[in-house]
Design a protein around this motif. Sequence first.
Motif, PDB file in Angstrom:
ATOM      1  N   PRO A  81       6.162  12.908  -3.081  1.00  0.00           N
ATOM      2  CA  PRO A  81       5.512  13.006  -1.772  1.00  0.00           C
ATOM      3  C   PRO A  81       4.809  11.709  -1.366  1.00  0.00           C
ATOM      4  O   PRO A  81       4.762  11.386  -0.175  1.00  0.00           O
ATOM      5  N   ILE A  82       4.280  10.963  -2.332  1.00  0.00           N
ATOM      6  CA  ILE A  82       3.647   9.683  -2.006  1.00  0.00           C
ATOM      7  C   ILE A  82       4.677   8.724  -1.408  1.00  0.00           C
ATOM      8  O   ILE A  82       4.408   8.052  -0.400  1.00  0.00           O
ATOM      9  N   SER A  83       5.857   8.677  -2.006  1.00  0.00           N
ATOM     10  CA  SER A  83       6.888   7.747  -1.537  1.00  0.00           C
ATOM     11  C   SER A  83       7.419   8.142  -0.161  1.00  0.00           C
ATOM     12  O   SER A  83       7.644   7.284   0.697  1.00  0.00           O
ATOM     13  N   VAL A  84       7.632   9.440   0.066  1.00  0.00           N
ATOM     14  CA  VAL A  84       8.096   9.888   1.384  1.00  0.00           C
ATOM     15  C   VAL A  84       7.020   9.632   2.438  1.00  0.00           C
ATOM     16  O   VAL A  84       7.306   9.124   3.532  1.00  0.00           O
ATOM     17  N   HIS A 105       0.851  -1.187   0.000  1.00  0.00           N
ATOM     18  CA  HIS A 105       0.000   0.000   0.000  1.00  0.00           C
ATOM     19  C   HIS A 105       0.891   1.242   0.000  1.00  0.00           C
ATOM     20  O   HIS A 105       2.015   1.207   0.504  1.00  0.00           O
ATOM     21  N   VAL A 106       0.369   2.335  -0.525  1.00  0.00           N
ATOM     22  CA  VAL A 106       1.069   3.615  -0.460  1.00  0.00           C
ATOM     23  C   VAL A 106       0.141   4.662   0.135  1.00  0.00           C
ATOM     24  O   VAL A 106      -1.083   4.577   0.002  1.00  0.00           O
ATOM     25  N   LEU A 107       0.755   5.633   0.817  1.00  0.00           N
ATOM     26  CA  LEU A 107      -0.024   6.712   1.429  1.00  0.00           C
ATOM     27  C   LEU A 107      -0.089   7.876   0.444  1.00  0.00           C
ATOM     28  O   LEU A 107       0.941   8.453   0.089  1.00  0.00           O
ATOM     29  N   PHE A 108      -1.278   8.199   0.019  1.00  0.00           N
ATOM     30  CA  PHE A 108      -1.447   9.222  -1.019  1.00  0.00           C
ATOM     31  C   PHE A 108      -1.380  10.615  -0.407  1.00  0.00           C
ATOM     32  O   PHE A 108      -2.130  10.947   0.505  1.00  0.00           O
ATOM     33  N   PHE A 109      -0.484  11.445  -0.955  1.00  0.00           N
ATOM     34  CA  PHE A 109      -0.331  12.818  -0.479  1.00  0.00           C
ATOM     35  C   PHE A 109       0.414  13.645  -1.515  1.00  0.00           C
ATOM     36  O   PHE A 109       1.257  13.136  -2.244  1.00  0.00           O
ATOM     37  N   VAL A 136      -3.615   3.406  -0.005  1.00  0.00           N
ATOM     38  CA  VAL A 136      -4.181   2.830  -1.227  1.00  0.00           C
ATOM     39  C   VAL A 136      -3.364   1.611  -1.666  1.00  0.00           C
ATOM     40  O   VAL A 136      -2.132   1.688  -1.737  1.00  0.00           O
ATOM     41  N   PRO A 137      -4.003   0.494  -1.970  1.00  0.00           N
ATOM     42  CA  PRO A 137      -3.259  -0.683  -2.438  1.00  0.00           C
ATOM     43  C   PRO A 137      -2.578  -0.410  -3.779  1.00  0.00           C
ATOM     44  O   PRO A 137      -3.069   0.380  -4.598  1.00  0.00           O
TER      45      PRO A 137
END
Length: 461
Positions: A139-142, A40-44, A106-107
């Motif tokens: 920003p999503i990866s950080v 999953h990744v955190l969307f931002f 988000v997956p």
Amino acid sequence: MAFNPILNTDSYKLSHWKQYPPGTDGMYSYVAARGGTASHVLFFGLQALLKQYFSQPLCAADIDEAEALVALHGVPFNRAGFERILSLHGGYWPVRIRAVAEGELVPTGIPMITIESTDPELFWVVSFLETALLRSWYPISVATRSFRAKEIIRRYLAQTADSLEGLPFKLHDFGARGVSSYESAQIGGMAHLVNFMGTDTLAAVAAARRYYHEPCAGYSIPAAEHSTITAWGRPHEGDAFANMLSQFAKPGAILAVVSDSYDVFHAVSELWGERLRQQVIDSGATVVIRPDSGEPVQVVAEVIDRLAASFGTTVNSKGYRVLNHVRVIQGDGVNLASIEAILSRLAKLGYSADNVAFGMGAELLQKLDRDTHKMALKCSAIRIAGEWRDVFKDPVTDPGKRSLGGRVVAARNSRSSWGLNTLERVSDADLQMRVVWENGKLLLDEDFATIRARAAAHLEH
């Protein structure tokens, strides 16, 4: 530096308007993580990107500058197209952008952003904007790395501490000097602050104020660096420490002092633990000792053992020891693996995770790239003569790069699980994407507190 929106793309994009099938009058693309280091990744970060780069309309001077440069550069230039954007759309890109809510976990494989054209003659701008829009990978990866660190720290606090009260300050951003630019410090530093409230990346605090209406998203404390200690000379290291106490150690205050300039174990046991012990106690402050070299797991454990011998500990309700008057922050060699290893070692030794915080620099803001989560923007539908057609890639040499077809969107099913659907089929109740941008207008402007709360909720499940 002047910003020309037309030049915020890859060179080969300038020839693509000539390459699509005759009669093409619409295009639809999506952004998703295809895999990488997390499920999953955190969307931002999309809101900041839109405000900074999509809100500036192109002007006649931009068209002239781009045309002159492109003539030398060796690729075609669609002057008529850009002039249509200027005359008919006020210089704003004619696109509609949907996105999941920032702060959502988000997956991989699920679209987080979609972009579609709104002018049949300018369908090609969707692909043209790939370069700018896909920079959302950063920003999503950080945010994702920071979130994963928070998961680890939270787990050990739940096991070894009386409460999770200190969690927001357990990972401090030390990354401003380790990134490629001020802009990277702003964007990456903000992404970290979605999960934590400790930072020395001042640019990130200013950016959260600018793009997300947060008066002050992160906090810091007085802290020493090696120059402020070594300037006193090795024989006077204790005097340098004493000066830190006299300047900043007030009741209830927190200060950090780097203590490995020469011999961290001597500094901890002899200087802090004997010479300055009573001064620390009498000050009413919490003094945070920072080792900054050596093997992190071993050094942190030994420093805490030595501080415990000098200052004593209190056993909490979980049966773990908590240092009196002092704490430790480890800022060297910190990554997800070393955080886990340090906290595991301390727990085995009977120490609470309350005793230690972490600082992460380039590992947090710089040691990642678009392939960390295999982020990509792909065209999934083309409209020709008013009829939408699915398009996708399916390379035989790499099935992992197969893309989705259709006007795909993120959706939820009856069990509230993430899944895929299309605009034609999805219900309003199941659709997990909102129109956030259309033809130069930001339609949703969320504040940082809302995004933080959304992200934090994922830790509670």
